[in-house]
Design a protein around this motif. Sequence first.
Motif, PDB file in Angstrom:
ATOM      1  N   LEU A 192       0.853  -1.185   0.000  1.00  8.54           N
ATOM      2  CA  LEU A 192       0.000   0.000   0.000  1.00  8.54           C
ATOM      3  C   LEU A 192       0.891   1.238   0.000  1.00  8.54           C
ATOM      4  O   LEU A 192       1.327   1.717   1.049  1.00  8.54           O
ATOM      5  N   ASN A 193       1.227   1.713  -1.196  1.00 15.45           N
ATOM      6  CA  ASN A 193       2.134   2.852  -1.362  1.00 15.45           C
ATOM      7  C   ASN A 193       3.471   2.592  -0.667  1.00 15.45           C
ATOM      8  O   ASN A 193       3.987   3.435   0.075  1.00 15.45           O
ATOM      9  N   GLU A 194       4.018   1.424  -0.942  1.00 12.72           N
ATOM     10  CA  GLU A 194       5.278   1.017  -0.320  1.00 12.72           C
ATOM     11  C   GLU A 194       5.969  -0.005  -1.210  1.00 12.72           C
ATOM     12  O   GLU A 194       5.401  -0.473  -2.203  1.00 12.72           O
ATOM     13  N   ALA A 195       7.205  -0.344  -0.854  1.00 16.30           N
ATOM     14  CA  ALA A 195       8.000  -1.272  -1.654  1.00 16.30           C
ATOM     15  C   ALA A 195       8.729  -2.254  -0.752  1.00 16.30           C
ATOM     16  O   ALA A 195       8.919  -2.006   0.446  1.00 16.30           O
ATOM     17  N   ARG A 196       9.128  -3.368  -1.367  1.00 14.97           N
ATOM     18  CA  ARG A 196       9.916  -4.374  -0.675  1.00 14.97           C
ATOM     19  C   ARG A 196      11.047  -4.823  -1.598  1.00 14.97           C
ATOM     20  O   ARG A 196      10.846  -4.981  -2.806  1.00 14.97           O
ATOM     21  N   PRO A 197      12.225  -5.072  -1.038  1.00 16.50           N
ATOM     22  CA  PRO A 197      13.285  -5.666  -1.857  1.00 16.50           C
ATOM     23  C   PRO A 197      13.049  -7.157  -2.044  1.00 16.50           C
ATOM     24  O   PRO A 197      12.525  -7.832  -1.153  1.00 16.50           O
ATOM     25  N   VAL A 198      13.401  -7.650  -3.199  1.00 14.74           N
ATOM     26  CA  VAL A 198      13.412  -9.087  -3.465  1.00 14.74           C
ATOM     27  C   VAL A 198      14.873  -9.461  -3.633  1.00 14.74           C
ATOM     28  O   VAL A 198      15.518  -9.051  -4.608  1.00 14.74           O
ATOM     29  N   SER A 199      15.406 -10.196  -2.679  1.00 14.12           N
ATOM     30  CA  SER A 199      16.851 -10.408  -2.594  1.00 14.12           C
ATOM     31  C   SER A 199      17.239 -11.865  -2.804  1.00 14.12           C
ATOM     32  O   SER A 199      16.492 -12.782  -2.428  1.00 14.12           O
ATOM     33  N   LEU A 200      18.413 -12.057  -3.402  1.00  6.88           N
ATOM     34  CA  LEU A 200      18.993 -13.379  -3.575  1.00  6.88           C
ATOM     35  C   LEU A 200      20.052 -13.615  -2.508  1.00  6.88           C
ATOM     36  O   LEU A 200      20.463 -12.701  -1.783  1.00  6.88           O
ATOM     37  N   LEU A 201      20.529 -14.844  -2.424  1.00  4.92           N
ATOM     38  CA  LEU A 201      21.527 -15.197  -1.418  1.00  4.92           C
ATOM     39  C   LEU A 201      22.842 -14.456  -1.618  1.00  4.92           C
ATOM     40  O   LEU A 201      23.604 -14.265  -0.662  1.00  4.92           O
ATOM     41  N   ASP A 202      23.126 -14.019  -2.853  1.00  2.40           N
ATOM     42  CA  ASP A 202      24.366 -13.286  -3.103  1.00  2.40           C
ATOM     43  C   ASP A 202      24.261 -11.812  -2.700  1.00  2.40           C
ATOM     44  O   ASP A 202      25.214 -11.039  -2.885  1.00  2.40           O
ATOM     45  N   GLY A 203      23.106 -11.408  -2.181  1.00  2.14           N
ATOM     46  CA  GLY A 203      22.917 -10.029  -1.729  1.00  2.14           C
ATOM     47  C   GLY A 203      22.340  -9.099  -2.772  1.00  2.14           C
ATOM     48  O   GLY A 203      21.967  -7.960  -2.446  1.00  2.14           O
ATOM     49  N   SER A 204      22.239  -9.523  -4.009  1.00  4.44           N
ATOM     50  CA  SER A 204      21.671  -8.672  -5.051  1.00  4.44           C
ATOM     51  C   SER A 204      20.150  -8.626  -4.913  1.00  4.44           C
ATOM     52  O   SER A 204      19.530  -9.532  -4.341  1.00  4.44           O
ATOM     53  N   SER A 205      19.535  -7.577  -5.454  1.00  2.00           N
ATOM     54  CA  SER A 205      18.094  -7.431  -5.278  1.00  2.00           C
ATOM     55  C   SER A 205      17.469  -6.589  -6.389  1.00  2.00           C
ATOM     56  O   SER A 205      18.151  -5.834  -7.089  1.00  2.00           O
ATOM     57  N   ILE A 206      16.160  -6.755  -6.529  1.00  2.93           N
ATOM     58  CA  ILE A 206      15.314  -5.838  -7.284  1.00  2.93           C
ATOM     59  C   ILE A 206      14.236  -5.375  -6.301  1.00  2.93           C
ATOM     60  O   ILE A 206      14.185  -5.853  -5.164  1.00  2.93           O
ATOM     61  N   HIS A 207      13.367  -4.453  -6.708  1.00  2.00           N
ATOM     62  CA  HIS A 207      12.341  -3.952  -5.795  1.00  2.00           C
ATOM     63  C   HIS A 207      10.956  -4.063  -6.424  1.00  2.00           C
ATOM     64  O   HIS A 207      10.770  -3.757  -7.608  1.00  2.00           O
ATOM     65  N   LEU A 242      -2.380   5.010 -14.628  1.00  5.59           N
ATOM     66  CA  LEU A 242      -1.449   5.658 -13.710  1.00  5.59           C
ATOM     67  C   LEU A 242      -0.039   5.698 -14.308  1.00  5.59           C
ATOM     68  O   LEU A 242       0.829   6.434 -13.834  1.00  5.59           O
ATOM     69  N   ALA A 243       0.177   4.936 -15.363  1.00  2.00           N
ATOM     70  CA  ALA A 243       1.487   4.897 -16.016  1.00  2.00           C
ATOM     71  C   ALA A 243       1.929   6.270 -16.500  1.00  2.00           C
ATOM     72  O   ALA A 243       3.130   6.568 -16.548  1.00  2.00           O
ATOM     73  N   ASP A 244       0.988   7.129 -16.858  1.00  2.00           N
ATOM     74  CA  ASP A 244       1.371   8.462 -17.321  1.00  2.00           C
ATOM     75  C   ASP A 244       2.086   9.236 -16.215  1.00  2.00           C
ATOM     76  O   ASP A 244       2.958  10.063 -16.496  1.00  2.00           O
ATOM     77  N   SER A 245       1.718   8.982 -14.963  1.00  2.00           N
ATOM     78  CA  SER A 245       2.426   9.594 -13.833  1.00  2.00           C
ATOM     79  C   SER A 245       3.670   8.792 -13.469  1.00  2.00           C
ATOM     80  O   SER A 245       4.731   9.357 -13.205  1.00  2.00           O
ATOM     81  N   ALA A 246       3.555   7.475 -13.468  1.00  2.00           N
ATOM     82  CA  ALA A 246       4.671   6.621 -13.064  1.00  2.00           C
ATOM     83  C   ALA A 246       5.870   6.776 -13.982  1.00  2.00           C
ATOM     84  O   ALA A 246       7.019   6.623 -13.555  1.00  2.00           O
ATOM     85  N   ALA A 247       5.613   7.104 -15.250  1.00  2.00           N
ATOM     86  CA  ALA A 247       6.711   7.244 -16.209  1.00  2.00           C
ATOM     87  C   ALA A 247       7.636   8.398 -15.866  1.00  2.00           C
ATOM     88  O   ALA A 247       8.762   8.462 -16.364  1.00  2.00           O
ATOM     89  N   MET A 255      -9.167   4.526  -8.323  1.00  2.00           N
ATOM     90  CA  MET A 255     -10.576   4.903  -8.273  1.00  2.00           C
ATOM     91  C   MET A 255     -11.065   5.141  -6.846  1.00  2.00           C
ATOM     92  O   MET A 255     -11.708   6.147  -6.562  1.00  2.00           O
ATOM     93  N   LEU A 256     -10.773   4.204  -5.948  1.00  2.00           N
ATOM     94  CA  LEU A 256     -11.320   4.276  -4.596  1.00  2.00           C
ATOM     95  C   LEU A 256     -10.261   4.410  -3.515  1.00  2.00           C
ATOM     96  O   LEU A 256     -10.591   4.434  -2.330  1.00  2.00           O
ATOM     97  N   GLY A 257      -9.014   4.484  -3.891  1.00  2.00           N
ATOM     98  CA  GLY A 257      -7.931   4.638  -2.928  1.00  2.00           C
ATOM     99  C   GLY A 257      -7.166   5.931  -3.146  1.00  2.00           C
ATOM    100  O   GLY A 257      -7.645   6.854  -3.815  1.00  2.00           O
ATOM    101  N   LYS A 258      -5.970   5.968  -2.591  1.00  2.00           N
ATOM    102  CA  LYS A 258      -5.115   7.144  -2.694  1.00  2.00           C
ATOM    103  C   LYS A 258      -3.706   6.716  -3.098  1.00  2.00           C
ATOM    104  O   LYS A 258      -2.817   6.555  -2.262  1.00  2.00           O
ATOM    105  N   PRO A 259      -3.481   6.517  -4.393  1.00  2.00           N
ATOM    106  CA  PRO A 259      -2.154   6.084  -4.846  1.00  2.00           C
ATOM    107  C   PRO A 259      -1.115   7.166  -4.652  1.00  2.00           C
ATOM    108  O   PRO A 259      -1.387   8.356  -4.874  1.00  2.00           O
ATOM    109  N   ASP A 260       0.079   6.767  -4.225  1.00  2.00           N
ATOM    110  CA  ASP A 260       1.180   7.697  -3.991  1.00  2.00           C
ATOM    111  C   ASP A 260       2.456   7.038  -4.496  1.00  2.00           C
ATOM    112  O   ASP A 260       3.097   6.274  -3.784  1.00  2.00           O
ATOM    113  N   ILE A 261       2.813   7.338  -5.735  1.00  2.00           N
ATOM    114  CA  ILE A 261       3.970   6.701  -6.356  1.00  2.00           C
ATOM    115  C   ILE A 261       5.258   7.124  -5.656  1.00  2.00           C
ATOM    116  O   ILE A 261       6.143   6.297  -5.415  1.00  2.00           O
ATOM    117  N   ALA A 262       5.374   8.402  -5.319  1.00  2.00           N
ATOM    118  CA  ALA A 262       6.586   8.902  -4.671  1.00  2.00           C
ATOM    119  C   ALA A 262       6.834   8.166  -3.362  1.00  2.00           C
ATOM    120  O   ALA A 262       7.971   7.777  -3.048  1.00  2.00           O
TER     121      ALA A 262
END
Length: 288
Positions: free
Chosen positions: A155-170, A206-211, A178-185
């Motif tokens: 919910l307007n947050e992120a998590r790292p996805v990490s491998l055993l070698d310490g590398s990650s993506i998010h 929302l891609a127009d803002s996310a871009a 429509m019914l919530g409050k998206p906050d990309i920042a």
Amino acid sequence: MSTHMTRRSFLKKIFGGLIAIGGAGAGGYYYAHEIEPKLLEITRHTIQSPLLPPGFDGLKIVQFSDTHVGFQYTLEQLGKLVTKINSLDPDLILFSGDLIDDPYGYGDAAQIIGMLSSLRAVLGKYAVYGNHDHGGYGSDLYKRIMEEAGFTLLLNEARPVSLLDGSSIHIAGVDDSMLGKPDIAAAIQGIPQDSFKILLSHAPDLADSAAGYNIQLQLSGHSHGGQVQIPFYGPLVTPPHAETYPEGFYEVGTNKMKLYVNRGLGTTRLPFRFFSKPELTLFTLEKV
């Protein structure tokens, strides 16, 4: 645009489409109601990026979306879907919203939890809210179902996805448009600039803002691909926040952020699909 007017417009245009389908005879109507909604299509795509750490080369992600359980989509179909997803052996599973069509009136949450709990992904399962997940006072129910089923609800947050070698993506996720409050920042706050980022947003437009942010891939649903399409014309109607990007791949903004819009699995408002098969998407990451 009010919710009432949106629904009326949606129904009016869909009924127009059904008249067109009816023009093909009773067979066309039967196909749109009984056959195509059950014709699951598995689409496979490769996502390339130089930002991917070497260990993520070949990683598999399954996206599913818009089941709308309880309207036309049954628990039996959900069970078969879980089996199909597990057979693809994904490393990550991402759900882009709209689990239950009417959360307020639904009484089989325990069965859904049991089914979704059996989904297997070694690097995790993540989800975001759709408009139906908030609708009918369903926000807390959806949160309980997904978390008890082992999903991380973003919910307007992120998590790292990490491998055993310490590398990650998010993986970042925003609230429904429509019914919530998206906050990309807020969702991407604190993520290193050079990290490969996947944004989950139920609403594709929302891609127009996310871009405007340093995001490499946005995954969305919501549109159902229009649900009813007419050959050589396309979708008769798409819902608000899915009018610009109704289905498939797009490159958005000057940075050409990749957007993929999944057609979803269930139906809403009316139980028909025509030239818009339900979709399960398998992405394979490739470092370049």
